[in-house]
Scaffold this motif. Structure first.
Motif, short mmCIF file in Angstrom:
data_model
loop_
_atom_site.label_atom_id
_atom_site.label_comp_id
_atom_site.label_asym_id
_atom_site.label_seq_id
_atom_site.Cartn_x
_atom_site.Cartn_y
_atom_site.Cartn_z
N LEU A 34 45.95 82.19 18.41
CA LEU A 34 46.33 83.19 19.13
C LEU A 34 46.90 84.55 18.17
CD1 LEU A 34 46.77 84.82 21.90
CD2 LEU A 34 48.90 83.90 21.81
N LEU A 35 47.66 84.28 17.28
CA LEU A 35 48.38 85.16 16.35
C LEU A 35 47.53 85.92 15.71
CD1 LEU A 35 51.92 83.55 15.67
CD2 LEU A 35 51.12 85.45 17.45
N HIS A 36 46.60 85.24 15.09
CA HIS A 36 45.29 85.67 14.23
C HIS A 36 44.52 86.70 15.05
CE1 HIS A 36 46.27 83.30 10.56
NE2 HIS A 36 46.15 82.30 11.16
N GLY A 37 44.14 86.13 16.17
CA GLY A 37 43.22 87.18 17.10
C GLY A 37 44.05 88.57 17.34
N VAL A 38 45.29 88.37 17.66
CA VAL A 38 46.22 89.70 17.91
C VAL A 38 46.11 90.48 16.60
CG1 VAL A 38 48.46 90.36 18.47
CG2 VAL A 38 47.57 88.47 19.59
N GLY A 85 43.34 92.40 16.04
CA GLY A 85 42.81 93.33 17.24
C GLY A 85 41.82 92.98 18.18
N GLU A 86 41.73 91.42 18.53
CA GLU A 86 40.90 90.96 19.44
C GLU A 86 41.25 91.41 20.97
OE1 GLU A 86 39.99 86.92 18.63
OE2 GLU A 86 39.37 87.22 16.42
N PHE A 87 42.76 91.73 21.05
CA PHE A 87 43.12 91.83 22.40
C PHE A 87 43.57 93.17 22.79
CE2 PHE A 87 43.71 87.33 21.13
CZ PHE A 87 42.75 86.78 21.88
N ASP A 88 43.33 94.09 21.79
CA ASP A 88 43.53 95.35 22.11
C ASP A 88 43.13 95.93 23.01
OD1 ASP A 88 44.83 95.03 19.69
OD2 ASP A 88 43.72 96.49 18.58
N HIS A 89 42.07 95.60 23.76
CA HIS A 89 41.52 96.47 25.15
C HIS A 89 42.33 95.97 26.35
CE1 HIS A 89 39.64 92.05 24.92
NE2 HIS A 89 39.77 92.39 26.20
N PHE A 90 43.26 94.95 26.08
CA PHE A 90 44.25 94.43 27.16
C PHE A 90 45.29 95.76 27.49
CE2 PHE A 90 42.41 90.05 26.50
CZ PHE A 90 42.11 90.05 27.74
#
Length: 78
Positions: free
Chosen positions: A64-68, A71-76
C-alpha cells in the motif's frame, strides 16, 4: 490481548501505540496505524477510536505505501 481479527474493536488492542501522520488535518481526522505484537499492523479511523480496526500483514502495508508513494491512489483525492 486475546485473539486479533479484522474488525476487532480498537479498544481491545491493549498496549498498542497508535500513530497518525503529522500531516493530518487540523481536526486530527486521519488514519492511524499500530504495530501488533506479532508484527502485523492494525489500522483505525481516528474519528472513531473505539471503532473497528482492520489488521494487515507488514507485506500488505508495504505494498500500500509503495503504491501511495508512486501516486497510484492520487485520483481518490483529486
Amino acid at each position: 490481548m486475546g485473539r486479533v481479527y479484522n474488525g476487532i474493536p480498537a479498544t481491545e488492542l491493549e498496549g498498542v501505540v497508535w500513530q497518525k501522520s503529522e500531516l493530518s488535518n487540523s481536526q486530527g481526522d486521519c488514519v492511524e496505524l499500530a504495530r501488533l505484537a506479532d508484527g502485523d499492523i492494525a489500522v483505525r479511523n481516528s474519528r472513531f477510536p473505539d471503532g473497528p480496526a482492520l489488521v494487515y500483514t507488514r507485506a500488505e502495508i508495504a505494498a500500500l505505501l509503495h503504491g501511495v508513494k508512486a501516486g497510484e491512489f492520487d485520483h481518490f483525492v483529486a
